[in-house]
Design an enzyme around this catalytic site. Structure first.
Site: not given
Ligand SMILES: NC(=O)c1ccc[n+]([C@@H]2O[C@H](COP(=O)([O-])OP(=O)(O)OC[C@H]3O[C@@H](n4cnc5c(N)ncnc54)[C@H](OP(=O)(O)O)[C@@H]3O)[C@@H](O)[C@H]2O)c1
Length: 344
Positions: A94, A194-195, A217, A286-287, A310-311
């Site tokens: 991270y 996702s959240g 899907d 996100g990745g 964006f972070w």
């Molecule tokens: N840059 C920033 O400031 C920031 C802030 C917040 C979050 N984030 C990032 O945003 C991302 C999502 O966070 P969150 O808390 O919203 O997550 P979350 O609610 O746990 O949701 C995860 C999402 O990722 C999808 N996913 C998981 N593995 C995948 C794959 N191999 N290929 C495609 N999709 C996949 C899931 O889809 P399925 O339902 O199909 O499994 C779900 O939609 C994370 O990487 C997090 O670190 C970044």
């Protein structure tokens, strides 16, 4: 998944592993080293001393509560989620990493138990959330400095309060900071369930923006589609549908998006880019697929697309705490949601 209720409810490490870590347990036995103190202290915490696989490195420990200073706040944690960033932080992948040993967890809500003599702005009974990443929220209680905390109203749902500080703020900033969008404009995003994706849907709907929401899907796709549409999603399509030729017709009725929000990378992000309007921006935050973003040369030459990132942690470093307040946030009125807070 929620940490603090499991921590507070579990009487033994075994019980805790059963309630909190079922997925990890199924894969391998959880680490079995715990504090040997005969008189367990009041604070239970999920601690890691080394980076690595969370199933191997995270342990339940009993910690001493730090002594209160004049500018400190004693907080009892009420709820703390497990987010992808928490896992990445434990793995050591991270952007910021806490000094080890560290307590896991970046988000959560706690109730103030007591405040130091020079603390103003929060009082016992108030709810507080972390001001920044890395606070270590997976514990039953702690003494934090006042600056590490932000007060939130205590009349919103607990789970909303515990998750308001990262995902909704990320969604809001990405919608506001990269393209000047007007009501009727469209936004495309992947991992829309996702959240962050769900927050994008709700905030975009409140701003009058039309969202094209791409999801993976699954057998119960209609259930997910209905749920996202109830939140305000205009279109929900699968990754497979997005790749089809028929998408050309789709964009006869829907304006091409000027903003794409990429949570996934790899093929999924290449598809988002393909549908972006000329001059539009794709923001990667996100990745999840752990694959690089690949864009064809022609997209840059003939469509002049922009690739940005964006972070939230960086945004906070670049802006004063005064700017973090929700004064300029959208007036979203989702029944029972965290966004009620934004109106106050
Ligand atoms: N840059 C920033 O400031 C920031 C802030 C917040 C979050 N984030 C990032 O945003 C991302 C999502 O966070 P969150 O808390 O919203 O997550 P979350 O609610 O746990 O949701 C995860 C999402 O990722 C999808 N996913 C998981 N593995 C995948 C794959 N191999 N290929 C495609 N999709 C996949 C899931 O889809 P399925 O339902 O199909 O499994 C779900 O939609 C994370 O990487 C997090 O670190 C970044």
């Amino acid at each position: 998944m929620w940490v603090c209720r499991a921590l507070c409810g579990a009487r033994t490490p075994t019980q805790l592993r059963r309630t909190l870590l079922p997925a990890w347990d199924r894969r391998r036995p959880a680490a079995a080293s715990y504090s040997a103190s005969a008189e367990p202290s009041r604070v239970r915490a999920l601690v890691y001393e080394h980076h690595g696989d969370p199933a191997k490195v995270v342990e339940l420990k009993n910690l001493e509560l730090a002594a209160m200073g004049g500018s400190d706040v004693h907080v009892k944690m009420l709820a703390a989620p497990v987010n992808p960033a928490d896992i990445n932080m434990i793995q050591g992948n991270y952007g910021i990493l806490p000094k080890l040993p560290a307590v896991g967890g970046n988000e959560g809500v706690g109730q103030v138990v007591a405040v130091g003599s020079s603390v103003t702005g929060v009082k016992p009974g108030d709810w507080v959330i972390p001001a920044n990443a890395g606070l270590g929220t997976w514990r039953t209680e702690a003494v934090f400095s006042k600056e590490a905390l932000i007060r939130v109203p205590n009349d919103i749902p607990l789970q909303s309060a515990a998750t308001v500080g990262v995902n909704p703020c990320t969604a809001y900033r990405m919608l506001m900071d990269f393209e000047q969008l007007r009501p009727g404009d469209s936004v495309i995003q992947n991992a829309s369930n996702s959240g962050v994706g769900q927050a994008v849907i709700q905030i975009a709907a409140a701003l009058g923006l039309r969202t094209i929401n791409v999801v993976r899907d699954r057998p119960d796709i209609q259930k997910l589609t209905d749920r996202l549409k109830k939140m305000g999603a205009e279109h929900v399509i699968t990754e497979e549908e997005l790749r089809k030729h028929e998408m050309k017709n789709f964009f006869k009725d829907v304006p091409r998006p000027r903003l794409a929000l990429n949570c996934v990378g790899g093929k999924s992000s290449t598809e988002l880019l393909r549908h972006l309007a000329p001059g539009g921006t794709m923001v990667t935050y996100g990745g999840m697929a752990k694959q690089p973003v690949i864009a064809s040369v022609s997209l840059f030459i003939f469509k002049d697309v922009k690739l940005r990132g964006f972070w939230l942690s960086q945004w906070k470093k670049d802006h004063s705490p005064g700017e973090w307040t929700m004064a300029s946030s959208p007036r979203v009125t989702q029944e029972g949601s965290a966004y009620e807070w934004l109106q106050k």
